[in-house]
Write a protein that holds these residues in place. Sequence first.
Motif, PDB file in Angstrom:
ATOM      1  N   ILE A 139       0.896  -1.347   0.015  1.00 47.52           N
ATOM      2  CA  ILE A 139       0.020   0.179   0.055  1.00 47.52           C
ATOM      3  C   ILE A 139       0.920   1.544  -0.117  1.00 47.52           C
ATOM      4  CG2 ILE A 139      -1.781   1.474   1.197  1.00 47.52           C
ATOM      5  CD1 ILE A 139      -2.491  -1.158  -0.072  1.00 47.52           C
ATOM      6  N   THR A 140       1.805   1.242   0.857  1.00 50.57           N
ATOM      7  CA  THR A 140       2.809   2.463   1.049  1.00 50.57           C
ATOM      8  C   THR A 140       3.481   2.708  -0.195  1.00 50.57           C
ATOM      9  OG1 THR A 140       3.044   2.111   3.303  1.00 50.57           O
ATOM     10  CG2 THR A 140       4.663   3.530   2.257  1.00 50.57           C
ATOM     11  N   ALA A 141       3.958   1.569  -1.100  1.00 51.72           N
ATOM     12  CA  ALA A 141       4.593   1.789  -2.114  1.00 51.72           C
ATOM     13  C   ALA A 141       3.893   2.232  -3.049  1.00 51.72           C
ATOM     14  CB  ALA A 141       5.194   0.405  -2.422  1.00 51.72           C
ATOM     15  N   LEU A 142       2.554   1.759  -3.343  1.00 55.87           N
ATOM     16  CA  LEU A 142       1.564   2.275  -4.316  1.00 55.87           C
ATOM     17  C   LEU A 142       1.257   3.637  -4.041  1.00 55.87           C
ATOM     18  CD1 LEU A 142      -0.597  -0.785  -4.597  1.00 55.87           C
ATOM     19  CD2 LEU A 142       1.053  -0.075  -6.412  1.00 55.87           C
ATOM     20  N   GLN A 143       0.987   4.096  -2.860  1.00 51.01           N
ATOM     21  CA  GLN A 143       0.633   5.370  -2.417  1.00 51.01           C
ATOM     22  C   GLN A 143       1.858   6.335  -2.960  1.00 51.01           C
ATOM     23  OE1 GLN A 143      -0.283   4.820   1.583  1.00 51.01           O
ATOM     24  NE2 GLN A 143      -2.498   4.928   1.175  1.00 51.01           N
ATOM     25  N   GLN A 144       3.308   5.923  -2.554  1.00 50.61           N
ATOM     26  CA  GLN A 144       4.343   7.011  -2.737  1.00 50.61           C
ATOM     27  C   GLN A 144       4.826   6.944  -4.219  1.00 50.61           C
ATOM     28  OE1 GLN A 144       7.147   5.795   0.309  1.00 50.61           O
ATOM     29  NE2 GLN A 144       5.808   6.868   1.764  1.00 50.61           N
ATOM     30  N   GLY A 145       4.262   5.992  -5.045  1.00 49.52           N
ATOM     31  CA  GLY A 145       4.724   5.822  -6.118  1.00 49.52           C
ATOM     32  C   GLY A 145       6.209   5.118  -6.587  1.00 49.52           C
ATOM     33  N   THR A 146       6.683   4.102  -5.431  1.00 51.61           N
ATOM     34  CA  THR A 146       7.590   3.675  -5.558  1.00 51.61           C
ATOM     35  C   THR A 146       7.398   2.531  -6.571  1.00 51.61           C
ATOM     36  OG1 THR A 146       8.017   3.936  -3.340  1.00 51.61           O
ATOM     37  CG2 THR A 146       9.242   1.989  -4.251  1.00 51.61           C
ATOM     38  N   VAL A 147       6.303   2.163  -6.620  1.00 54.00           N
ATOM     39  CA  VAL A 147       6.072   1.026  -7.901  1.00 54.00           C
ATOM     40  C   VAL A 147       4.834   1.550  -8.329  1.00 54.00           C
ATOM     41  CG1 VAL A 147       7.053  -0.905  -6.906  1.00 54.00           C
ATOM     42  CG2 VAL A 147       4.666  -0.509  -6.338  1.00 54.00           C
ATOM     43  N   ASP A 148       4.624   1.145  -9.927  1.00 49.94           N
ATOM     44  CA  ASP A 148       3.186   1.610 -10.453  1.00 49.94           C
ATOM     45  C   ASP A 148       2.026   0.642 -10.190  1.00 49.94           C
ATOM     46  OD1 ASP A 148       4.640   3.900 -11.776  1.00 49.94           O
ATOM     47  OD2 ASP A 148       5.629   2.081 -13.002  1.00 49.94           O
ATOM     48  N   LEU A 182      -7.496  -2.507  -2.578  1.00 47.70           N
ATOM     49  CA  LEU A 182      -6.371  -1.964  -3.611  1.00 47.70           C
ATOM     50  C   LEU A 182      -6.884  -1.253  -4.625  1.00 47.70           C
ATOM     51  CD1 LEU A 182      -4.020  -4.979  -4.081  1.00 47.70           C
ATOM     52  CD2 LEU A 182      -3.702  -3.301  -2.416  1.00 47.70           C
ATOM     53  N   ASP A 183      -8.075  -1.118  -4.715  1.00 47.63           N
ATOM     54  CA  ASP A 183      -8.650  -0.202  -5.488  1.00 47.63           C
ATOM     55  C   ASP A 183      -8.555   1.388  -5.224  1.00 47.63           C
ATOM     56  OD1 ASP A 183     -11.398   0.381  -4.132  1.00 47.63           O
ATOM     57  OD2 ASP A 183     -10.829  -1.528  -3.834  1.00 47.63           O
ATOM     58  N   GLN A 184      -8.349   1.530  -3.810  1.00 50.50           N
ATOM     59  CA  GLN A 184      -8.130   2.834  -3.373  1.00 50.50           C
ATOM     60  C   GLN A 184      -6.833   3.566  -3.918  1.00 50.50           C
ATOM     61  OE1 GLN A 184      -8.588   2.734   0.853  1.00 50.50           O
ATOM     62  NE2 GLN A 184     -10.779   2.039   0.832  1.00 50.50           N
ATOM     63  N   VAL A 185      -5.932   2.595  -4.274  1.00 51.34           N
ATOM     64  CA  VAL A 185      -4.543   3.160  -4.737  1.00 51.34           C
ATOM     65  C   VAL A 185      -4.373   2.518  -6.104  1.00 51.34           C
ATOM     66  CG1 VAL A 185      -3.871   3.239  -2.360  1.00 51.34           C
ATOM     67  CG2 VAL A 185      -3.510   0.938  -3.507  1.00 51.34           C
ATOM     68  N   GLN A 186      -5.110   2.099  -6.916  1.00 50.25           N
ATOM     69  CA  GLN A 186      -4.719   1.330  -8.100  1.00 50.25           C
ATOM     70  C   GLN A 186      -6.023   1.824  -9.032  1.00 50.25           C
ATOM     71  OE1 GLN A 186      -1.556  -1.254  -8.846  1.00 50.25           O
ATOM     72  NE2 GLN A 186      -1.618   1.078  -8.276  1.00 50.25           N
ATOM     73  N   LYS A 187      -5.764   2.152 -10.249  1.00 45.96           N
ATOM     74  CA  LYS A 187      -7.056   2.844 -11.253  1.00 45.96           C
ATOM     75  C   LYS A 187      -7.067   1.603 -12.116  1.00 45.96           C
ATOM     76  CE  LYS A 187      -9.351   5.450 -13.885  1.00 45.96           C
ATOM     77  NZ  LYS A 187     -10.689   6.008 -13.207  1.00 45.96           N
ATOM     78  N   TYR A 188      -6.203   1.032 -12.621  1.00 43.12           N
ATOM     79  CA  TYR A 188      -6.519  -0.105 -13.732  1.00 43.12           C
ATOM     80  C   TYR A 188      -6.236  -1.265 -13.238  1.00 43.12           C
ATOM     81  CZ  TYR A 188      -6.075   4.281 -16.306  1.00 43.12           C
ATOM     82  OH  TYR A 188      -6.191   5.497 -16.799  1.00 43.12           O
TER      83      TYR A 188
END
Length: 341
Positions: free
Chosen positions: A209-218, A232-238
């Motif tokens: 979650i933190t990595a997705l929020q901070q853009g460490t990973v796409d 995970l829909d809260q931090v991912q669009k597609y």
Amino acid sequence: MAVTRSSRLAGWLAAAGTAAARVVLAAVGALAVAALPASAQTTLTIQHPLPLNSHYGAGASAFKDAFERLTDGRYRVVVQRNDNEREMMESLQIGTLDFSVSSTGPVGNFVPESKNLDVPFLFRDTAHARGVLDGDIGNEILAAFERRGLTGVIWLENGFRHLTNSRRPVVTPDDIKGLKIRTMENQVHMRAFETLGALPTPMTFSEIITALQQGTVDGQENPITVIVSNNLDQVQKYLSLTGHVYSPAVLVAAPATVARFSAADRAAMIEAARAAQTANRDRVSADEATGVAELRRRGMSVVTDIDRAKFEAALAPAYAVYAKELDGNLIARIRAAAPSQ
């Protein structure tokens, strides 16, 4: 005494009548450790890396309820969450944890034979996967756990893994190029994404979650069950329904714990494990039946039209490496296996 105990164990095995029971108990018998009587309310712990309201939670809770009931309350089973699957495996090996439910991703670092199950597009569908795991091949791999200081009890599941990301829809293999994707600590998975031109970034589940929020990973890849239960829909669009890997899970025990069980308690463990398998798979099936619609409702953009043949063709270089580094004969047997009935 040892002869008498072995005879009783052999008799129990014949009555149990399952290959999974034979795998677990044959290894236990080889330990030649005297079973110790359980005191009233002996406490055992089972850990898994997901929320209680998940397919792992369903399996662990079913195991707890069945084992406590079958042993007339002499055991109390505590269910705990632990996001670090590597840590769970290490704790089982040294005997500071009794049971765990884990995906095969990190398990491959402890039981290399399980890596064969992680080859992309290996399984045709869920029936094929369950047929393999519940048959001779699955039991052969469970037997390999004992050689690594672990006891593989029974196969559970996560379901087929799909790709999410925050940058763009993924429809073709080319769409993956350049994406930083969180993967498990699993070389089979990482090689697949490298071959597709992504930048795989292994990390524990607790960091996602933190990595997705901070853009460490796409993005990341997980089954629908995991995507839904962890929001995970809260931090991912597609979301792209790639179904690129069928992800088994496995109930693992500490050999030291199993060795302390009486023959009757080992029988209860196997029966409780079957209850866990049923509850886990039922939850996976239910989540997969409703999960995509739920994620759409939450606002995710979902790509359903994935050309499996194009992805398999793009992974040809990875398959060539797998044929050398993994068990090519076992992979061929898996591909040719019949589905469960």
